[in-house]
Design an enzyme around this catalytic site. Structure first.
Site, PDB file in Angstrom:
ATOM      1  N   ASP A  64      35.276  46.793  36.411  1.00 56.24           N
ATOM      2  CA  ASP A  64      34.080  46.684  37.241  1.00 56.24           C
ATOM      3  C   ASP A  64      33.362  48.026  37.109  1.00 56.24           C
ATOM      4  OD1 ASP A  64      32.043  45.974  38.924  1.00 56.24           O
ATOM      5  OD2 ASP A  64      33.329  45.278  40.549  1.00 56.24           O
TER       6      ASP A  64
HETATM    7  C1  BGC Z   1      29.916  44.496  40.951  1.00 53.47           C
HETATM    8  C2  BGC Z   1      30.105  43.523  39.803  1.00 53.47           C
HETATM    9  C3  BGC Z   1      28.948  43.631  38.857  1.00 53.47           C
HETATM   10  C4  BGC Z   1      28.833  45.071  38.374  1.00 53.47           C
HETATM   11  C5  BGC Z   1      27.695  45.287  37.418  1.00 53.47           C
HETATM   12  C6  BGC Z   1      29.607  45.893  40.493  1.00 53.47           C
HETATM   13  O1  BGC Z   1      29.197  46.680  41.550  1.00 53.47           O
HETATM   14  O2  BGC Z   1      31.076  44.515  41.756  1.00 53.47           O
HETATM   15  O3  BGC Z   1      30.214  42.215  40.290  1.00 53.47           O
HETATM   16  O4  BGC Z   1      29.118  42.745  37.787  1.00 53.47           O
HETATM   17  O5  BGC Z   1      28.614  45.906  39.498  1.00 53.47           O
HETATM   18  O6  BGC Z   1      26.490  45.190  38.078  1.00 53.47           O
END
Ligand code: BGC
Length: 716
Positions: free
Chosen positions: A222
Site C-alpha cells: 500500500d
Molecule cells: C490506500 C489504497 C490506495 C493507495 C493509492 C492508499 O492510501 O489505502 O487503497 O490504493 O493509497 O492511492
C-alpha cells in the site's frame, strides 16, 4: 532474473519511479498502477493520492458497498470488464482494487469500499470483478492484505486475531480470489497483524499467500506501507510504492553486498515485477463507449438498492396522478479518499424523477424545514433524501446516527404527510430505529456512483423491481454490534475479541434483535419457496429450491443458503452463508434456484491440526430470503475428513478414552491396576481432564517408559 541486470538495477525495479509508475530499467519499460476500485482515477499531474488533484474523467461505477448489495456475480463481472476497458484506454496496467476487507464494524470509514460482513459473499463477488477486469488485460490488486478493517491508526495498529478467526473470516475471501481469479497483484495493508507489519510479514506474504494459496503475481505495498525495504523484500514483498525510494534501493544493494539479504530474494522480487510489466504489454486498447458505461453504471446501481420496508405497498410510485414532494439534496454517490473518481457525468435525481412521471414534482432542498413540510403537505407522496456524513478513507465514523437535523426533518415530514418514503444515502450502515416505525417506506441506496439519480428513479417508479439485499446487518443500536467492545482498540492494538462471531454470526449467536438482518431486502412482488432438495458428491452439495413469484410483477429473488452442523465438535456460529444465487422469476412462474456449495466452503480451520478440515455429520442447509427469513431446509450427510489428532502423553484421560484405539490400548494397559478408574463414569468425570502423564502422580498411571509404549501403540 537474468544476470545482465546489476544489483542496483534489480533494486530499482522493486520500487516506483514516481507516484503511480514502476521504474523503467534497461529494456524493461515502466507501467502505471492507479486507483481504483470503482472507476479509473488517472491523475493529470503530480503526486497526490488523496483525490485533491484533478484526474481524467472516467465512469464512476457504484462503489463496493452497492456492488455487495447486488449479490450478483455476473453483474459484478460486467463492472470489472468495463473498468478494464477504461483502464486499458488510459494505458493503466494495474487498477488498484478490489478492496475486499471484511466489514468488521459498521463504523469503518472505508466500508463503502468493501463488499460485506461475510467472507463467502465478498469472495464470490470479488472473484468475478477480478476475472472481468483481467479479461481485458488489466491487472487487479487485491487489497488490503490483510485485516485492514479500520482507519483509526491504520498505519500502525496491530489487528490481534486468533488464527481460526483469521483464516475463516479475514483471509478467506483473499484465499478464494487468489485461487479462483489469479489476480496479477496483491496489495499488502498498512497495519500490523498480530504485531507484525503486513509489509514485513513473511508468514502472510510468503508462507500463506504463495506457499499455501499458490499466488504467482506481485505483492505491491500500500502507498507508504513499507518501513524497512530489506525486511519487506525478505518477507516476500516485491514492489514498494510510491517511489522513488533511492535510500531504500541503496539499502537493498548494501544488504545483498553484506550478506544480510539473500540475493535470491531480490532476484525473485525483481523478476516478478518484470513479469508483471510483460503481462501488461500484451493487451490492446479499444475505444470506450461512455454512454454504454453510464447505462451499465445505472443498471448496477439500481440492482444495489435495498428496499428495507414498504408498508401498504407505498412503492412503487405510479407514473401519473400522484404528485411528489422531493425533499433533500442530491444524493452523494461516492466516498472520500483515494477511490474518488472524476465522473464522466452525474445524473440529476430531480430531472430523472420528473422524467418518469407526468404528475407534478416539487423539489425543496430540506435546509428550510418549513418549506419542506409545506411541500410534503401539498403533495400526494413525500420522498425525503437522508444522508450520513461524508465517509472517507483515513477516518472511522463515531456514530451510526443520521444527523439530528435530518432526523427532525423526517419526523416533521411524516407528520405532515404519512405517505412518506425515506431514501437513505450512506457508505456504511446508519441506524433506522426508532424513526422507521413511523415511516411506511425506507429505501437504502448506499453510494451508487454517477448514475445514482437515474437508478433511484428506476426503483422508485418500479421500472426496476428492487432485488438488492443487505450485505451487512443493520443493528438496533451500535452497542449491540459484536465489535462494539473491541473497537478501535488502544495502545496500538485492536483485539478482535468477538472472534468468529463477527457481523450476523454474532447477532445470531446471542439471539439479538436487529433492525434489518443480513440478507434482507424486499421486492415489489412476493416469492414463495417450495421444499429444498439436495444432492451431494465428492466436490460438494447442490441445493435446489423452487421459487414461485406470487405477485403480479416480474422479479428477481436472491436465494441464500445457510449451513449449520448441530452437535458440532467445534464452536460455530448458528448459521453461516454457504451459497446463494439470483433467479429471475416472471410473475406467476416457478423457477428452481440451484445453489452450489463447494466442499471446501464447509471446512473450518482446525487449530490443533493447523489445516482446513470438513467435519463429518448431518448438515442443516436452510434456504431463504435473508439470514432470518429461512423458508425451507434440507439435511445432508457429509463424510468428514480425518481429523484425528495423534494421542500423546499430554492428551487427557478423557481424550484417550474418546479415541477408539486409545481407549482399547489404555484399557488393556490399566487392566491390572486399581479398579474403577476407566469404568466408573464418576471417576472419569473427575479425572477426565488429567493429562495421562500426570496420572502417575496420583499413583495410578503408567511410568514414563510404559507411557511411551502406549503412545506408540495408540498412534500405530
Ligand atoms: C490506500 C489504497 C490506495 C493507495 C493509492 C492508499 O492510501 O489505502 O487503497 O490504493 O493509497 O492511492
Amino acid at each position: 532474473m537474468p544476470d545482465e541486470l546489476s544489483t542496483a538495477e534489480k533494486a530499482a525495479l522493486t520500487s516506483g519511479s514516481e507516484f503511480w509508475r514502476t521504474t523503467a530499467v534497461g529494456d524493461v519499460p515502466d507501467v502505471m498502477l492507479t486507483d481504483g476500485p470503482h472507476g479509473v482515477r488517472k491523475q493529470l499531474t503530480g503526486a497526490d493520492h488523496l483525490g485533491l488533484l484533478a484526474s481524467e474523467p472516467s465512469t464512476c461505477f457504484p462503489p463496493a458497498v452497492a456492488l455487495g448489495s447486488t449479490w450478483d456475480p455476473a453483474l459484478v463481472r460486467r463492472v470489472g470488464e468495463a473498468l478494464g476497458d477504461e483502464a486499458r484506454a488510459m494505458d493503466v496496467a494495474v487498477l488498484l482494487g478490489p478492496g475486499i476487507n471484511l466489514k468488521r464494524t459498521p463504523l469503518g470509514g472505508r466500508n463503502f469500499e468493501y463488499y460485506a460482513e461475510d467472507p463467502l459473499l465478498i469472495g464470490v463477488l470479488a472473484t468475478e470483478w477480478v476475472r472481468g477486469l483481467q479479461s481485458r488485460g488489466v491487472g487487479a490488486s487485491l487489497k488490503h492484505f490483510a485485516v485492514n478493517s479500520q482507519e483509526t491508526d491504520r498505519m500502525r495498529v496491530s489487528a490481534d486475531v486468533d488464527e481460526r478467526t483469521l483464516r475463516e473470516l479475514y483471509l478467506r475471501a483473499f484465499q478464494r480470489v487468489v485461487r479462483e481469479a489469479r489476480p496479477w497483484t496483491v496489495m499488502c495493508a498498512y497495519n500490523r497483524i498480530n504485531g507484525v507489519h503486513a509489509a514485513e510479514n513473511r508468514w502472510l506474504l510468503t508462507d500463506v499467500l504463495r506457499g499455501e494459496w499458490g499466488f504467482d503475481g506481485v505483492v505491491v505495498s500500500d502507498w507508504g506501507a513499507v518501513v524497512d525495504r530489506v525486511a519487506a523484500v525478505r518477507a516476500g514483498l516485491d514492489l514498494t510504492m510510491p517511489g522513488p525510494d533511492p535510500a531504500g534501493d541503496r539499502a537493498l544493494v548494501a544488504a545483498v553486498r553484506d550478506g544480510t539479504l539473500d540475493p535470491a530474494a531480490l532476484d525473485t522480487a525483481a523478476a516478478r515485477v518484470r513479469a508483471l510489466v510483460a503481462r501488461a504489454a500484451d493487451a490492446a486498447a479499444a475505444p470506450v463507449d461512455a454512454d454504454a458505461h453510464h447505462a451499465l453504471a445505472r443498471e448496477v446501481a439500481a440492482r444495489g438498492i435495498v428496499l428495507l420496508k414498504n408498508d401498504g405497498g407505498l412503492l412503487p410510485l405510479p407514473e401519473s396522478g400522484t404528485s411528489i414532494a422531493l425533499i433533500g439534496r442530491a444524493p452523494r454517490f461516492q466516498g472520500g479518499g483515494s477511490s474518488q473518481i472524476n465522473p464522466t457525468r452525474v445524473d440529476d435525481l430531480v430531472a430523472e424523477v420528473a422524467a418518469l412521471t407526468s404528475a407534478p414534482v416539487a423539489h425543496v432542498d430540506g435546509a428550510d424545514p418549513e418549506r419542506a413540510v409545506a411541500a410534503a403537505r401539498a403533495a400526494d407522496v413525500a420522498v425525503v433524501l437522508a444522508s450520513s456524513g461524508n465517509e472517507t478513507e483515513g477516518l472511522d465514523r463515531d456514530s451510526l446516527e443520521l444527523p439530528a437535523e435530518q432526523l427532525a426533518l423526517i419526523g416533521r415530514v411524516v407528520a405532515a404527510n404519512p405517505r412518506t418514503v425515506v431514501v437513505l444515502t450512506n457508505g456504511a450502515v446508519v441506524l433506522t430505529s426508532p424513526w422507521d416505525a413511523a415511516v411506511p417506506a425506507v429505501v437504502e441506496s448506499w453510494l451508487l456512483g454517477q448514475a445514482a439519480g437515474g437508478a433511484l428513479a428506476d426503483v422508485l417508479f418500479g421500472r426496476v423491481n428492487p432485488s438488492g439485499r443487505l450485505a451487512e446487518t443493520i443493528p438496533l443500536r451500535l452497542e449491540d454490534h459484536p465489535s462494539y467492545l473491541d473497537f478501535p482498540g488502544e495502545g496500538g492494538h485492536v483485539r478482535y475479541g468477538e472472534g468468529l462471531f463477527a457481523g450476523y454470526r454474532g447477532f445470531d449467536a446471542r439471539r439479538q434483535a436487529v433492525a434489518y438482518p443480513f440478507g434482507h431486502g424486499l421486492s415489489y412482488t412476493r416469492f414463495g419457496y417450495g421444499p429444498a432438495t439436495a444432492d451431494t458428491d465428492g466436490s460438494g452439495v447442490v441445493v435446489r429450491v423452487p421459487v414461485t413469484n406470487e405477485g403480479a410483477r416480474d422479479g428477481r429473488e436472491v436465494v441464500q443458503v445457510y449451513a449449520s452442523l448441530p452437535g458440532s465438535a467445534v464452536r460455530r456460529a448458528p448459521r453461516e452463508l454457504k451459497g446463494f444465487t439470483v433467479v429471475e422469476v416472471p410473475a406467476g412462474a416457478t423457477v428452481t434456484a440451484e445453489v452450489r456449495i463447494a466442499r471446501d466452503d464447509l471446512a473450518y480451520w482446525d487449530v490443533r491440526l493447523g489445516r482446513w478440515a470438513v467435519e463429518g455429520g448431518a448438515y442443516l442447509l436452510e434456504a431463504g430470503a435473508s439470514s432470518r427469513d429461512l423458508r425451507t431446509a434440507v439435511t445432508v450427510e457429509v463424510t468428514g475428513d480425518d481429523t484425528r489428532v495423534p494421542l500423546s502423553a499430554d492428551s487427557t484421560l478423557g481424550e484417550w478414552m474418546a479415541d477408539p484405539r486409545g481407549a482399547r490400548v489404555l484399557t488393556g494397559a490399566l487392566a491390572g491396576g486399581p479398579p474403577g478408574i476407566l469404568s466408573d463414569p464418576e471417576a472419569l468425570t473427575f479425572l477426565g481432564s488429567l493429562p495421562l502423564s500426570r496420572l502417575a502422580a496420583f499413583g495410578q498411571g503408567p511410568d514414563a517408559a510404559a507411557l511411551a509404549r502406549l503412545v506408540e501403540a495408540a498412534n500405530a
